[in-house]
Design a protein around this motif. Structure first.
Motif, PDB file in Angstrom:
ATOM      1  N   GLY A   1       0.844  -1.190   0.000  1.00 36.41           N
ATOM      2  CA  GLY A   1       0.000   0.000   0.000  1.00 36.41           C
ATOM      3  C   GLY A   1       0.884   1.246   0.000  1.00 36.41           C
ATOM      4  O   GLY A   1       2.073   1.182  -0.317  1.00 36.41           O
ATOM      5  N   GLU A   2       0.318   2.367   0.394  1.00 35.05           N
ATOM      6  CA  GLU A   2       1.040   3.638   0.324  1.00 35.05           C
ATOM      7  C   GLU A   2       2.245   3.660   1.273  1.00 35.05           C
ATOM      8  O   GLU A   2       2.089   3.578   2.491  1.00 35.05           O
ATOM      9  N   VAL A   3       3.445   3.771   0.695  1.00 27.45           N
ATOM     10  CA  VAL A   3       4.671   3.809   1.493  1.00 27.45           C
ATOM     11  C   VAL A   3       4.825   5.196   2.118  1.00 27.45           C
ATOM     12  O   VAL A   3       4.709   6.212   1.437  1.00 27.45           O
ATOM     13  N   VAL A   4       5.081   5.224   3.441  1.00 28.49           N
ATOM     14  CA  VAL A   4       5.191   6.495   4.154  1.00 28.49           C
ATOM     15  C   VAL A   4       6.568   6.715   4.793  1.00 28.49           C
ATOM     16  O   VAL A   4       6.883   7.822   5.226  1.00 28.49           O
ATOM     17  N   TYR A   5       7.411   5.666   4.845  1.00 33.16           N
ATOM     18  CA  TYR A   5       8.725   5.817   5.483  1.00 33.16           C
ATOM     19  C   TYR A   5       9.634   4.687   5.021  1.00 33.16           C
ATOM     20  O   TYR A   5       9.189   3.550   4.853  1.00 33.16           O
ATOM     21  N   VAL A   6      10.925   5.027   4.841  1.00 30.88           N
ATOM     22  CA  VAL A   6      11.938   4.032   4.494  1.00 30.88           C
ATOM     23  C   VAL A   6      13.097   4.154   5.478  1.00 30.88           C
ATOM     24  O   VAL A   6      13.624   5.250   5.689  1.00 30.88           O
ATOM     25  N   GLU A   7      13.470   3.030   6.085  1.00 33.19           N
ATOM     26  CA  GLU A   7      14.679   2.984   6.916  1.00 33.19           C
ATOM     27  C   GLU A   7      15.786   2.386   6.060  1.00 33.19           C
ATOM     28  O   GLU A   7      15.695   1.241   5.626  1.00 33.19           O
ATOM     29  N   HIS A   8      16.820   3.195   5.799  1.00 29.69           N
ATOM     30  CA  HIS A   8      17.913   2.772   4.929  1.00 29.69           C
ATOM     31  C   HIS A   8      18.938   1.922   5.667  1.00 29.69           C
ATOM     32  O   HIS A   8      19.140   2.094   6.869  1.00 29.69           O
ATOM     33  N   PRO A   9      19.648   1.064   4.924  1.00 26.91           N
ATOM     34  CA  PRO A   9      20.818   0.406   5.508  1.00 26.91           C
ATOM     35  C   PRO A   9      21.932   1.451   5.663  1.00 26.91           C
ATOM     36  O   PRO A   9      21.865   2.538   5.070  1.00 26.91           O
ATOM     37  N   GLU A  10      22.937   1.124   6.434  1.00 28.95           N
ATOM     38  CA  GLU A  10      24.046   2.039   6.677  1.00 28.95           C
ATOM     39  C   GLU A  10      25.098   1.909   5.573  1.00 28.95           C
ATOM     40  O   GLU A  10      25.572   0.800   5.290  1.00 28.95           O
ATOM     41  N   VAL A  11      25.442   3.042   4.948  1.00 34.61           N
ATOM     42  CA  VAL A  11      26.491   3.031   3.931  1.00 34.61           C
ATOM     43  C   VAL A  11      27.793   2.583   4.588  1.00 34.61           C
ATOM     44  O   VAL A  11      28.142   3.023   5.684  1.00 34.61           O
ATOM     45  N   GLY A  12      28.494   1.664   3.928  1.00 39.11           N
ATOM     46  CA  GLY A  12      29.736   1.115   4.457  1.00 39.11           C
ATOM     47  C   GLY A  12      29.551  -0.205   5.179  1.00 39.11           C
ATOM     48  O   GLY A  12      30.521  -0.916   5.446  1.00 39.11           O
ATOM     49  N   ALA A  13      28.302  -0.549   5.481  1.00 34.45           N
ATOM     50  CA  ALA A  13      28.037  -1.811   6.180  1.00 34.45           C
ATOM     51  C   ALA A  13      28.258  -2.988   5.231  1.00 34.45           C
ATOM     52  O   ALA A  13      27.952  -2.915   4.047  1.00 34.45           O
ATOM     53  N   THR A  14      28.813  -4.068   5.775  1.00 32.38           N
ATOM     54  CA  THR A  14      28.956  -5.306   5.025  1.00 32.38           C
ATOM     55  C   THR A  14      27.750  -6.178   5.355  1.00 32.38           C
ATOM     56  O   THR A  14      27.418  -6.358   6.529  1.00 32.38           O
ATOM     57  N   VAL A  15      27.087  -6.683   4.311  1.00 33.58           N
ATOM     58  CA  VAL A  15      25.876  -7.483   4.506  1.00 33.58           C
ATOM     59  C   VAL A  15      26.033  -8.833   3.822  1.00 33.58           C
ATOM     60  O   VAL A  15      26.788  -8.981   2.864  1.00 33.58           O
ATOM     61  N   SER A  16      25.298  -9.796   4.326  1.00 26.72           N
ATOM     62  CA  SER A  16      25.227 -11.125   3.716  1.00 26.72           C
ATOM     63  C   SER A  16      23.840 -11.303   3.142  1.00 26.72           C
ATOM     64  O   SER A  16      22.856 -10.775   3.682  1.00 26.72           O
ATOM     65  N   ALA A  17      23.750 -12.068   2.059  1.00 27.74           N
ATOM     66  CA  ALA A  17      22.448 -12.350   1.454  1.00 27.74           C
ATOM     67  C   ALA A  17      21.510 -12.906   2.511  1.00 27.74           C
ATOM     68  O   ALA A  17      21.873 -13.813   3.261  1.00 27.74           O
ATOM     69  N   GLY A  18      20.324 -12.327   2.604  1.00 28.03           N
ATOM     70  CA  GLY A  18      19.336 -12.760   3.582  1.00 28.03           C
ATOM     71  C   GLY A  18      19.277 -11.903   4.829  1.00 28.03           C
ATOM     72  O   GLY A  18      18.309 -11.998   5.601  1.00 28.03           O
ATOM     73  N   ASP A  19      20.283 -11.048   5.048  1.00 28.14           N
ATOM     74  CA  ASP A  19      20.273 -10.160   6.211  1.00 28.14           C
ATOM     75  C   ASP A  19      19.163  -9.123   6.090  1.00 28.14           C
ATOM     76  O   ASP A  19      18.904  -8.602   5.007  1.00 28.14           O
ATOM     77  N   VAL A  20      18.536  -8.776   7.210  1.00 31.86           N
ATOM     78  CA  VAL A  20      17.611  -7.644   7.245  1.00 31.86           C
ATOM     79  C   VAL A  20      18.463  -6.380   7.278  1.00 31.86           C
ATOM     80  O   VAL A  20      19.342  -6.238   8.126  1.00 31.86           O
ATOM     81  N   VAL A  21      18.224  -5.466   6.321  1.00 33.30           N
ATOM     82  CA  VAL A  21      19.064  -4.267   6.221  1.00 33.30           C
ATOM     83  C   VAL A  21      18.290  -2.958   6.379  1.00 33.30           C
ATOM     84  O   VAL A  21      18.876  -1.883   6.381  1.00 33.30           O
ATOM     85  N   GLY A  22      16.994  -3.049   6.520  1.00 30.29           N
ATOM     86  CA  GLY A  22      16.172  -1.856   6.684  1.00 30.29           C
ATOM     87  C   GLY A  22      14.714  -2.257   6.689  1.00 30.29           C
ATOM     88  O   GLY A  22      14.388  -3.439   6.812  1.00 30.29           O
ATOM     89  N   GLU A  23      13.835  -1.239   6.554  1.00 32.50           N
ATOM     90  CA  GLU A  23      12.420  -1.546   6.487  1.00 32.50           C
ATOM     91  C   GLU A  23      11.679  -0.483   5.698  1.00 32.50           C
ATOM     92  O   GLU A  23      12.149   0.636   5.547  1.00 32.50           O
ATOM     93  N   VAL A  24      10.526  -0.900   5.195  1.00 29.88           N
ATOM     94  CA  VAL A  24       9.619  -0.013   4.488  1.00 29.88           C
ATOM     95  C   VAL A  24       8.319  -0.012   5.280  1.00 29.88           C
ATOM     96  O   VAL A  24       7.765  -1.067   5.579  1.00 29.88           O
ATOM     97  N   GLU A  25       7.870   1.193   5.638  1.00 33.84           N
ATOM     98  CA  GLU A  25       6.637   1.328   6.399  1.00 33.84           C
ATOM     99  C   GLU A  25       5.564   1.903   5.485  1.00 33.84           C
ATOM    100  O   GLU A  25       5.810   2.852   4.744  1.00 33.84           O
ATOM    101  N   SER A  26       4.388   1.298   5.548  1.00 37.61           N
ATOM    102  CA  SER A  26       3.260   1.788   4.754  1.00 37.61           C
ATOM    103  C   SER A  26       2.089   2.069   5.681  1.00 37.61           C
ATOM    104  O   SER A  26       2.159   1.833   6.886  1.00 37.61           O
ATOM    105  N   THR A  27       1.018   2.563   5.093  1.00 39.11           N
ATOM    106  CA  THR A  27      -0.185   2.810   5.886  1.00 39.11           C
ATOM    107  C   THR A  27      -0.783   1.507   6.403  1.00 39.11           C
ATOM    108  O   THR A  27      -1.536   1.515   7.368  1.00 39.11           O
TER     109      THR A  27
END
Length: 128
Positions: free
Chosen positions: A39-65
């Motif tokens: 639905g309508e996206v109202v907020y995005v939590e970004h991953p941290e630039v410079g962070a090392t991630v592995s496939a499958g890691d949670v790196v942020g979130e998208v919030e909707s209504t």
């Protein structure tokens, strides 16, 4: 039916991946199917630039209504850029999920998991 561009790769968690450029950097966003379900996206939590991630890691979130949904790293590597324009206009994910609504970029690790991702045809089968 959702828009599933053939030139992209996809994760089972509904992220799309634009293929690597000459610097082994890929751009990642959420699919048309995912933004429609959210639905309508109202907020995005970004991953941290410079962070090392592995496939499958949670790196942020998208919030909707409707809900909050985790963003997963579909590949392994280093976060090199985030789409800061989404801070002011998160709804761009709804209007242009494969363009201006991209989320972040990753410089691929040697064993990134890129080859394990779904083709457009396979993703289409998964989402019905």
């Amino acid at each position: 039916m959702s828009n599933v561009p053939a030139e992209l790769k996809y994760s089972a968690e509904h992220e799309w991946i634009a293929t690597a450029d000459s610097d082994s950097v890929v751009r990642i966003g959420i699919t048309d199917f995912a933004q429609d379900a959210l639905g309508e996206v109202v907020y995005v939590e970004h991953p941290e630039v410079g962070a090392t991630v592995s496939a499958g890691d949670v790196v942020g979130e998208v919030e909707s209504t409707k809900s909050v949904s985790d963003i997963y790293a579909p590949v392994s590597g280093e976060i090199v850029k985030v789409n800061e324009a989404l801070d002011d206009e998160p709804q761009t994910i709804n209007s242009d999920p494969y363009g201006a609504g991209w989320l972040f970029e990753v410089k691929l690790a040697e064993d990134s998991g890129l080859d394990a991702l779904l083709s457009a045809e396979d993703y289409t089968k998964q989402v019905g």
